[in-house]
Design an enzyme around this catalytic site. Structure first.
Site, PDB file in Angstrom:
ATOM      1  CG  HIS A  47      -1.907  -1.110   1.247  1.00  0.00           C
ATOM      2  ND1 HIS A  47      -2.903  -1.234   0.302  1.00  0.00           N
ATOM      3  CD2 HIS A  47      -2.065  -2.168   2.082  1.00  0.00           C
ATOM      4  CE1 HIS A  47      -3.636  -2.302   0.566  1.00  0.00           C
ATOM      5  NE2 HIS A  47      -3.135  -2.897   1.630  1.00  0.00           N
ATOM      6  CD  GLU A 154      -4.158  -9.648   4.218  1.00  0.00           C
ATOM      7  OE1 GLU A 154      -4.326  -8.610   4.884  1.00  0.00           O
ATOM      8  OE2 GLU A 154      -3.260  -9.756   3.354  1.00  0.00           O
ATOM      9  CG  ASP A 180      -7.354  -6.397   3.834  1.00  0.00           C
ATOM     10  OD1 ASP A 180      -8.010  -5.355   3.717  1.00  0.00           O
ATOM     11  OD2 ASP A 180      -6.324  -6.626   3.180  1.00  0.00           O
TER      12      ASP A 180
END
Length: 271
Positions: A47, A154, A180
């Site tokens: 990210h 996740e 997540d």
């Protein structure tokens, strides 16, 4: 192959805890993390727009500061990309969004040297004073350079396959991706919800059954849950902060102090 003793995760987990911080792309963060008492940096390439050059610079600075750099790579980035991150001196690779044992086998293979994995040897590691080292010394160097293999739990499919995931040889750490997994469970950021609490318990039990470490990421403001996970469930690695959150809280505290000082000055001048 066990986690090298020079890696902070091995040393601190054996003492009951290892603490990490997720952060921005500034080399100076290594010094800040070391001074604050963190054991590791969680460098996020999933990210972010970090370059490999900047990632390698941060890894070098972190290693010099005695803080182990762990790098989360993008989903399905491939072995070649992981190899370059490792050659940049990352001490662990975090693979996100695994679903089953097959995904975890691939993740471990990219991180570990043969016979466990397929990681290629950087020739510069096996040179000393311009000469190649002998067999016994080479093996010692590779054992010391072995990276930690993390996978992130996740996805719902991963929750359904915890035992087969935890049983994969060479896997070191199962890391719950809290944001997540709560999103997939339909309870985004509902940390007290029974489904999230159940996920913590199930991951801890699977890790315990198969002799793996486990930890938590994405939960940055609930020390009560950290305490429960570490004391009651055996968690050994917590990514305890996001750089933006730390900076935001520090900035807010600074502004509050400045405003208080200004108001006090006004009162005195009016008195």
């Amino acid at each position: 192959m066990p986690i090298p003793p020079s890696n902070n995760l091995a040393r601190q987990a054996s003492q009951g805890r290892a603490l990490g911080v997720k952060f921005v792309q500034e080399v100076s963060i290594a010094e800040i993390a070391q001074a604050a008492g963190y054991d590791s940096l969680f460098i996020d390439l999933e990210h972010s727009s970090f370059s490999l050059d900047r990632t390698a610079d941060i890894c070098l600075a972190a290693n010099l500061a005695g803080v182990s750099p762990f790098v989360r790579v993008p989903h399905e980035c491939g072995n070649g990309f992981v190899q370059r991150v490792l050659d940049g001196d990352a001490k662990g690779i975090v693979v996100p969004h695994v679903r089953n044992a097959e995904d975890v086998h691939r993740a471990v293979e990219m991180v570990k040297y043969p016979p466990t994995g397929i990681r290629s040897i950087n020739p510069s590691l096996l040179m000393k004073n311009g000469r190649s080292v002998d067999n016994s010394e080479a093996r010692g160097i590779l054992a010391e350079q072995d990276a930690v293999s993390f996978v992130m739990i996740e996805t719902l499919e991963a929750l359904d396959n915890l035992d087969e995931i935890a049983a994969v040889p060479g896997l070191d750490v199962m890391l719950i991706g809290s944001m997540d997994i709560t999103m997939e469970l339909g309870i985004l950021a509902a940390w007290d919800h029974p489904s999230y609490q159940s996920a913590l318990l199930e991951v801890s039990q699977a890790a315990s059954r198969h002799g793996k470490l486990w930890g938590i990421s994405g939960l940055f403001s609930r020390p009560d849950i950290w305490t429960h996970a570490m004391q009651n469930l055996g968690a050994r690695f917590i990514v305890g902060a996001l750089d933006r959150g730390l900076l935001s809280r520090a900035a807010t505290a600074n502004v509050t102090a400045l405003q208080s000082a200004m108001l006090e000055g006004v009162k005195q001048s009016c008195g």
